[in-house]
Write an enzyme that holds these catalytic residues in place. Structure first.
Site, PDB file in Angstrom:
ATOM      1  N   LYS A 111       0.819  -1.213   0.000  1.00 50.59           N
ATOM      2  CA  LYS A 111       0.000   0.000   0.000  1.00 50.59           C
ATOM      3  C   LYS A 111       0.852   1.261   0.000  1.00 50.59           C
ATOM      4  O   LYS A 111       0.475   2.259  -0.612  1.00 50.59           O
ATOM      5  CB  LYS A 111      -0.927   0.016   1.223  1.00 50.59           C
ATOM      6  CG  LYS A 111      -2.101  -0.951   1.103  1.00 50.59           C
ATOM      7  CD  LYS A 111      -3.145  -0.645   2.164  1.00 50.59           C
ATOM      8  CE  LYS A 111      -4.371  -1.524   1.999  1.00 50.59           C
ATOM      9  NZ  LYS A 111      -5.373  -1.268   3.045  1.00 50.59           N
ATOM     10  N   LYS A 194      -4.736  -9.373  -6.374  1.00 48.52           N
ATOM     11  CA  LYS A 194      -6.030  -9.686  -5.757  1.00 48.52           C
ATOM     12  C   LYS A 194      -7.103  -8.686  -6.211  1.00 48.52           C
ATOM     13  O   LYS A 194      -6.789  -7.535  -6.518  1.00 48.52           O
ATOM     14  CB  LYS A 194      -5.918  -9.749  -4.231  1.00 48.52           C
ATOM     15  CG  LYS A 194      -5.920  -8.433  -3.525  1.00 48.52           C
ATOM     16  CD  LYS A 194      -6.157  -8.584  -2.012  1.00 48.52           C
ATOM     17  CE  LYS A 194      -6.167  -7.195  -1.406  1.00 48.52           C
ATOM     18  NZ  LYS A 194      -6.471  -7.095  -0.012  1.00 48.52           N
ATOM     19  N   LYS A 197     -11.399  -3.430  -3.912  1.00 49.07           N
ATOM     20  CA  LYS A 197     -12.349  -2.339  -4.127  1.00 49.07           C
ATOM     21  C   LYS A 197     -11.637  -1.038  -4.440  1.00 49.07           C
ATOM     22  O   LYS A 197     -12.250  -0.095  -4.918  1.00 49.07           O
ATOM     23  CB  LYS A 197     -13.342  -2.159  -2.964  1.00 49.07           C
ATOM     24  CG  LYS A 197     -12.881  -2.351  -1.542  1.00 49.07           C
ATOM     25  CD  LYS A 197     -14.041  -2.066  -0.572  1.00 49.07           C
ATOM     26  CE  LYS A 197     -14.023  -2.907   0.694  1.00 49.07           C
ATOM     27  NZ  LYS A 197     -12.874  -2.690   1.575  1.00 49.07           N
TER      28      LYS A 197
HETATM   29  P1  AMP Z   1     -11.018  -5.176   3.082  1.00 55.86           P
HETATM   30  O1  AMP Z   1     -11.758  -4.930   1.823  1.00 55.86           O
HETATM   31  O2  AMP Z   1      -9.532  -5.019   2.890  1.00 55.86           O
HETATM   32  O3  AMP Z   1     -11.549  -4.435   4.242  1.00 55.86           O
HETATM   33  O4  AMP Z   1     -11.224  -6.710   3.409  1.00 55.86           O
HETATM   34  C1  AMP Z   1     -12.361  -7.224   4.070  1.00 55.86           C
HETATM   35  C2  AMP Z   1     -12.342  -8.737   4.058  1.00 55.86           C
HETATM   36  O5  AMP Z   1     -12.438  -9.223   2.722  1.00 55.86           O
HETATM   37  C3  AMP Z   1     -11.040  -9.331   4.624  1.00 55.86           C
HETATM   38  O6  AMP Z   1     -11.349 -10.510   5.356  1.00 55.86           O
HETATM   39  C4  AMP Z   1     -10.260  -9.668   3.407  1.00 55.86           C
HETATM   40  O7  AMP Z   1      -9.336 -10.715   3.624  1.00 55.86           O
HETATM   41  C5  AMP Z   1     -11.344 -10.082   2.444  1.00 55.86           C
HETATM   42  N1  AMP Z   1     -10.940  -9.870   1.063  1.00 55.86           N
HETATM   43  C6  AMP Z   1     -10.642  -8.684   0.473  1.00 55.86           C
HETATM   44  N2  AMP Z   1     -10.306  -8.851  -0.822  1.00 55.86           N
HETATM   45  C7  AMP Z   1     -10.369 -10.184  -1.052  1.00 55.86           C
HETATM   46  C8  AMP Z   1     -10.146 -11.001  -2.215  1.00 55.86           C
HETATM   47  N3  AMP Z   1      -9.767 -10.476  -3.380  1.00 55.86           N
HETATM   48  N4  AMP Z   1     -10.330 -12.343  -2.092  1.00 55.86           N
HETATM   49  C9  AMP Z   1     -10.710 -12.898  -0.919  1.00 55.86           C
HETATM   50  N5  AMP Z   1     -10.943 -12.167   0.213  1.00 55.86           N
HETATM   51  C10 AMP Z   1     -10.785 -10.837   0.144  1.00 55.86           C
END
Ligand code: AMP
Ligand code: TRP
Length: 333
Positions: A111, A194, A197
């Site tokens: 990041k 990955k 968002k």
């Molecule tokens: P975040 O969007 O970073 O707040 O992530 C929220 C949850 O979604 C966390 O448990 C992440 O590990 C999961 N997550 C985010 N992106 C992915 C992805 N591309 N594949 C699987 N899990 C994800």
């Protein structure tokens, strides 16, 4: 009953990656656990967020959690900034975690990128706040996507060092729950990155509120290779894009890679993508409809969050008060 804690950042519309890696498992785990699910707005501002955008996205994220099927009465849904215990415990953990540990965090390196000197100090200590989120509730099981594994190892290191330094057995060990065939959903444009968002390209992801035509178009345009699908999972090796689409299909069809390939092995991507798009559209349609219904009454969503924050604080405040006592702080109040 074991206590579950997990969090999601309100930094955009949740993606299919969030859903398959996290949210869907959060819903399934409600049976048989006490669950606490948090929209982590304190984590969100480790990178710049426009205030009005943050407010809107936070409420939207809360609505999505409810729309996915989280029961805010049986369990707890709340906003991180509403419960002071998170920031209080995070400060103590800032003083427990070692700089060397934080320097190893791959998410910070990704990041912060090349311009590390200009990253916020909050982004650097992000994992300490995440440890505080979980340990303020003495939660023992944490459902996350694969990308959060290293942060949970760090949380365990913090808990152990705290217990060791203060000569107590106060913080429990945390078990990561990284579940299902799509614990790491990859970008539709690049099978080695990955799905996120915050990716600048909207074509790289499926958003939970994408309409059916958009979903169909994004899947049709998703990067693939010219070979047909293999008949066995071993044939997906070195084919990251193919593996990703098969993993998504497997998760939504409640099977595994082998199950998908038994049905679709030998097909070209044209036919497989049509089936996949239809499956995604059917799976997401009810969530989008329920999210919109909830957002039509923001006062109701806020009332759910207020109730959640009160019940969360009732658990976390005594644990943080005891932590402060162990550290040696005097409570004059
Ligand atoms: P975040 O969007 O970073 O707040 O992530 C929220 C949850 O979604 C966390 O448990 C992440 O590990 C999961 N997550 C985010 N992106 C992915 C992805 N591309 N594949 C699987 N899990 C994800
Ligand atoms: N860091 C997590 C992510 O980006 C979100 C998060 C914050 C979290 N606090 C948490 C996840 C506590 C699990 C438990 O996805």
């Amino acid at each position: 009953m074991q206590r579950i804690f997990s969090g999601i950042q309100p930094t955009g519309v949740p993606t299919l990656g969030n859903y398959l890696g996290a949210l869907r498992n959060w819903v399934a785990l409600q049976d048989g656990h006490d669950c606490i699910y948090c929209v982590v707005d304190l984590h969100a501002i480790t990178e710049w967020q426009d205030p009005a955008g943050l407010t809107r996205q936070t409420r939207e994220m809360a609505a999505v959690l409810l729309a996915c099927g989280i029961d805010p009465h049986q369990h707890i849904v709340f906003l991180q900034s509403s419960v002071r215990a998170h920031a209080q415990l995070a400060w103590i953990f800032n003083c427990v975690a070692r700089i060397g540990w934080l320097n190893r965090m791959t998410q910070f390196k990704d990041k912060a990128g090349k311009n590390r000197e200009n990253a916020s100090a909050g982004l650097y200590v992000y994992p300490n706040l995440m440890a505080a989120d979980i340990l303020a509730y003495h939660a023992t099981r944490v459902p996350v996507g694969d990308d959060q594994r290293q942060h949970l190892e760090l949380a365990n290191d913090i808990a152990q060092k705290f217990n060791h330094d203060y000569g107590v057995e106060f913080f429990p060990n945390i078990e990561p729950l990284i579940l299902g065939p799509a614990a790491r959903v990859m970008s539709l444009r690049d099978g080695t990155k990955k799905m996120s968002k915050s990716d600048p390209s909207d074509q790289s992801r499926i958003n939970l509120n994408d309409d059916p035509d958009t979903i169909a178009l994004k899947i049709r345009r998703a990067k693939t290779d010219p070979e047909p699908l293999p008949f066995e999972p071993a044939g997906l090796e070195a084919r990251p894009e193919a593996r990703n689409l098969v993993g998504i299909y497997a998760a939504l069809a409640n099977t595994d890679q082998a199950g998908v390939l038994r049905e679709h092995g030998g097909k070209g991507f044209g036919a497989f993508k049509d089936a996949l798009a239809a499956l995604i559209i059917d799976s997401l349609r009810p969530i989008a409809a329920e999210t919109n219904r909830l957002l039509a009454d923001p006062a109701h969503v806020d009332a759910v969050l207020r109730d959640g924050a009160e019940r969360a604080a009732a658990i976390a405040d005594p644990i943080v008060a005891e932590t402060e006592r162990l550290v040696g702080f005097i409570r004059v109040g």
